[in-house]
Design a protein around this motif. Structure first.
Motif, PDB file in Angstrom:
ATOM      1  N   LEU A  16       0.626  -1.578   0.269  1.00 25.92           N
ATOM      2  CA  LEU A  16      -0.197   0.121   0.078  1.00 25.92           C
ATOM      3  C   LEU A  16       0.918   1.568  -0.195  1.00 25.92           C
ATOM      4  CD1 LEU A  16      -3.166  -0.751   2.348  1.00 25.92           C
ATOM      5  CD2 LEU A  16      -3.259  -0.427   0.636  1.00 25.92           C
ATOM      6  N   VAL A  17       2.112   1.165   0.948  1.00 21.97           N
ATOM      7  CA  VAL A  17       2.877   2.307   1.239  1.00 21.97           C
ATOM      8  C   VAL A  17       3.390   2.253  -0.142  1.00 21.97           C
ATOM      9  CG1 VAL A  17       5.185   3.133   2.265  1.00 21.97           C
ATOM     10  CG2 VAL A  17       3.107   1.945   2.994  1.00 21.97           C
ATOM     11  N   LEU A  18       3.816   1.135  -0.934  1.00 25.74           N
ATOM     12  CA  LEU A  18       4.874   1.854  -2.152  1.00 25.74           C
ATOM     13  C   LEU A  18       4.013   1.917  -3.565  1.00 25.74           C
ATOM     14  CD1 LEU A  18       7.062  -1.600  -2.133  1.00 25.74           C
ATOM     15  CD2 LEU A  18       7.678   0.214  -2.109  1.00 25.74           C
ATOM     16  N   PHE A  19       2.382   1.406  -3.528  1.00 31.40           N
ATOM     17  CA  PHE A  19       1.282   1.608  -4.074  1.00 31.40           C
ATOM     18  C   PHE A  19       1.234   3.755  -4.256  1.00 31.40           C
ATOM     19  CE2 PHE A  19      -3.242   3.126  -4.103  1.00 31.40           C
ATOM     20  CZ  PHE A  19      -3.538   3.041  -5.644  1.00 31.40           C
ATOM     21  N   VAL A  20       1.359   4.162  -3.231  1.00 32.82           N
ATOM     22  CA  VAL A  20       1.304   5.821  -2.895  1.00 32.82           C
ATOM     23  C   VAL A  20       2.329   6.225  -4.089  1.00 32.82           C
ATOM     24  CG1 VAL A  20       0.818   7.231  -1.679  1.00 32.82           C
ATOM     25  CG2 VAL A  20      -0.694   5.440  -1.079  1.00 32.82           C
ATOM     26  N   PHE A  21       3.607   5.376  -3.134  1.00 33.51           N
ATOM     27  CA  PHE A  21       4.530   5.696  -3.849  1.00 33.51           C
ATOM     28  C   PHE A  21       4.793   5.797  -5.285  1.00 33.51           C
ATOM     29  CE2 PHE A  21       9.592   4.991  -5.635  1.00 33.51           C
ATOM     30  CZ  PHE A  21       9.310   6.047  -5.207  1.00 33.51           C
ATOM     31  N   LEU A  22       4.462   4.601  -6.260  1.00 34.37           N
ATOM     32  CA  LEU A  22       4.293   4.894  -7.843  1.00 34.37           C
ATOM     33  C   LEU A  22       3.240   5.599  -8.474  1.00 34.37           C
ATOM     34  CD1 LEU A  22       4.693   0.698  -7.451  1.00 34.37           C
ATOM     35  CD2 LEU A  22       6.374   2.436  -8.028  1.00 34.37           C
ATOM     36  N   LEU A  23       2.518   5.920  -7.649  1.00 34.56           N
ATOM     37  CA  LEU A  23       1.315   6.658  -8.707  1.00 34.56           C
ATOM     38  C   LEU A  23       1.600   8.226  -8.680  1.00 34.56           C
ATOM     39  CD1 LEU A  23      -2.004   5.400  -6.843  1.00 34.56           C
ATOM     40  CD2 LEU A  23      -1.363   4.680  -9.122  1.00 34.56           C
TER      41      LEU A  23
END
Length: 425
Positions: free
Chosen positions: A316-323
């Motif tokens: 979830l953290v990486l999801f926000v970062f990648l977006l």
């Protein structure tokens, strides 16, 4: 040293200097200011990154996409999709999704999808009573599929950079791409019914039969590619060469929309597009060398490990970062830079590396259609005449739907991993 490189790179990029040049200048500056390492070692690292049989598939798939764009293949696919689902509520919206899904299985590029089918899809929808903004937004968001469905060029680049099986990564994108397509169709049905978009028509069996027969040569292309890669008969690079040959044959001899006189122009265009991607790859490899020299991957792994022990929370953290990264950086450059940094951390916390590669490509593909630097956003604006602001506003519901689809991939990772076990990948 890594922070200096990244900050300088971002400054140069926002000053308007091309991505590859910005990254190359940043690498050279970091090496000169922080190390005694000869620049010749950096040059050797850059050369070795290009000495790869796997990366030959990139220009080949680009060429195949251009041949399909000019050779009438896109027209046939659109006709087939229209005969299949055009009679439903929101019919031409469904046609848009299906045509992009099939075209994705041949072209491997979101920009190629916009160029090949975009104008045709939008014009057809507007003629049937769909608002221009809605038609353009749907065409924009479905372009994502070409970067997810095999043979996605971004997936090939990410897998080769991460050192995982390209075949596994390509197949890992198949089921998520289909599921995202279904979600798009469900939302299109709901939205079209609510606002009474489009004209309902009856299913025409004769029309469907005629379009199926006419488009069959084009429809066989993704089937042949997937079968060959899954069965191990040919590698992804060999599949790309076969795709070029096959699309050339049907475009020249069956659909007769392409002549051999056009090939030099298509090859020149392929060289320009491939050069951009591979030049970024060269400089990104040098940047990866700097990150490894500076110990950045191990530091990032420690930071991610401290966030949580739960792979879901980390994703979830990486999801926000990648977006966020996808919104401000070219997807290809982001892959080359981030994969060497994040992959050790991903492995350390027990996340399947193939799953992460697939998810990363899907998340960064979202950046292709979002402001401020989404290349598909600008391409769609160009063919419709809509401003970026207007197109972005009309696309907001689709952005929300796509984020929901991405969250599903986080909470149900088996969507990506389980199908791989079916094919022993």
């Amino acid at each position: 040293m890594s922070v200096f490189l990244l900050v300088l790179f971002l400054i140069l990029m926002f000053l308007g200097i091309p991505i590859a040049a910005s990254l190359g200048i940043s690498v050279v500056a970091a090496v000169l200011f922080f190390t005694d390492v000869p620049l010749s070692l950096v040059v050797q690292s850059m050369f070795s990154s290009m000495n790869s049989f796997l990366l030959v598939s990139v220009p080949l798939f680009i060429l195949a996409g251009l041949i399909m764009e000019e050779g009438g293949v896109a027209d046939r696919l659109f006709g087939f999709a229209q005969s299949l689902v055009g009679w439903m509520t929101g019919g031409l919206g469904h046609v848009n999704v299906i045509a992009s899904l099939i075209f994705a299985g041949m072209a491997g590029s979101s920009v190629a999808d916009i160029a090949g089918t975009g104008r045709m899809q939008i014009n057809a929808m507007v003629k049937k009573g769909y608002p221009l903004g809605y038609s353009a937004a749907l065409t924009l968001i479905t372009a994502m599929l070409a970067s997810i469905i095999p043979p996605s060029i971004l997936m090939i680049v990410a897998a080769s950079t991460a050192g995982v099986s390209i075949g596994a990564a390509l197949m890992g994108g198949l089921v998520p791409g289909i599921i995202i397509s279904i979600i798009f169709m469900i939302f299109n049905h709901y939205y079209s019914k609510k606002h009474e978009y489009g004209i309902r028509e009856k299913f025409d069996w004769n029309y469907f039969k005629r379009e199926t027969i006419t488009s069959m040569p084009a429809l066989l292309a993704p089937v042949v590619l997937l079968w060959g890669i899954l069965s191990g008969i040919f590698t992804p690079t060999e599949a790309a060469a076969i795709c070029v040959l096959y699309t050339l044959i049907i475009s020249v001899f069956i659909y007769r929309k392409l002549s051999f006189k056009q090939l030099p122009g298509l090859m020149l265009k392929t060289a320009n597009m491939s050069g951009t991607i591979l030049f970024i790859a060269v400089t990104a490899k040098a940047a990866s060398w700097v990150f490894e020299y500076d110990g950045l991957p191990s530091r990032i792994a420690a930071v991610i490990g401290d966030i949580s022990e739960s792979p879901t929370i980390i994703m979830l953290v990486l999801f926000v970062f990648l977006l966020i990264v996808g919104m401000f950086m070219d997807a290809t450059a982001a892959i080359f830079i981030l994969v060497p940094i994040l992959m050790p951390a991903i492995i350390a916390v027990g996340i399947d590396p193939v799953y992460f590669v697939v998810f990363m490509v899907v998340a960064l593909s979202f950046g292709l259609v979002t402001p401020p630097v989404g290349v598909c956003l600008y391409a769609t604006s160009n063919i419709t005449g809509l401003s970026i602001e207007r197109l972005s506003r009309d696309s907001m519901p689709w952005f929300g739907v796509t984020m929901v689809a991405l969250l599903i991939l986080i909470f149900i990772p088996q969507i990506i991993t389980v199908p791989l076990t079916w094919f022993n990948l």
